[in-house]
Scaffold this active site. Structure first.
Site, PDB file in Angstrom:
ATOM      1  N   HIS A 263      34.607  80.924  50.958  1.00 49.07           N
ATOM      2  CA  HIS A 263      35.415  79.748  50.609  1.00 49.07           C
ATOM      3  C   HIS A 263      34.892  78.506  51.313  1.00 49.07           C
ATOM      4  O   HIS A 263      34.083  78.593  52.242  1.00 49.07           O
ATOM      5  CB  HIS A 263      36.887  79.992  50.962  1.00 49.07           C
ATOM      6  N   ASP A 264      35.378  77.359  50.879  1.00 48.30           N
ATOM      7  CA  ASP A 264      34.920  76.074  51.421  1.00 48.30           C
ATOM      8  C   ASP A 264      35.874  75.462  52.440  1.00 48.30           C
ATOM      9  O   ASP A 264      35.729  74.300  52.800  1.00 48.30           O
ATOM     10  CB  ASP A 264      34.688  75.086  50.283  1.00 48.30           C
TER      11      ASP A 264
END
Length: 115
Positions: free
Chosen positions: A42-43
């Protein structure tokens, strides 16, 4: 208050095997290729202080529209999330974390995880 927010950018080919055991492993985009094999990437971890407040029992982890109440937080879970974007989410209904990095949530059906 939202303490941490992330968008899934990739899903490792072994994630399904962990899901079968009621576990999700998340990492920020700096995860090694080996870790990315079994993790949801994920970011969310893009700066030095990604976690807005400590992660504690009673919080909620939301995956899309589905939310799970946090029942237990291991001693290093919040630090791992803040520093690495790393979270071991156990959907087991336990009120005590077995390992220091575990975050235990109520045992409910998991939604589909997509990029």
């Amino acid at each position: 208050m939202i303490k941490y927010k992330a968008t899934v950018t990739s899903i490792g080919p072994m994630v399904g095997e962990f899901l079968e055991h009621g576990m999700l492993v998340l990492f920020g985009e700096t995860a090694t290729d080996e870790l990315a094999e079994f993790a949801i990437i994920h970011d969310g971890q893009n700066d030095d202080q990604a976690l807005a407040a400590p992660l504690v029992a009673g919080d909620h982890v939301c995956l899309g529209e589905d939310c799970f109440k946090v029942l237990a937080v291991g001693d290093v879970a919040a630090q791992n999330l803040n520093n690495l974007g790393h979270l071991v989410l156990k959907i087991n209904g336990e009120t005590e974390a077995e390992l220091p990095g575990d975050v235990c949530v109520e045992k409910l059906p998991l939604p589909a995880i997509d990029v």
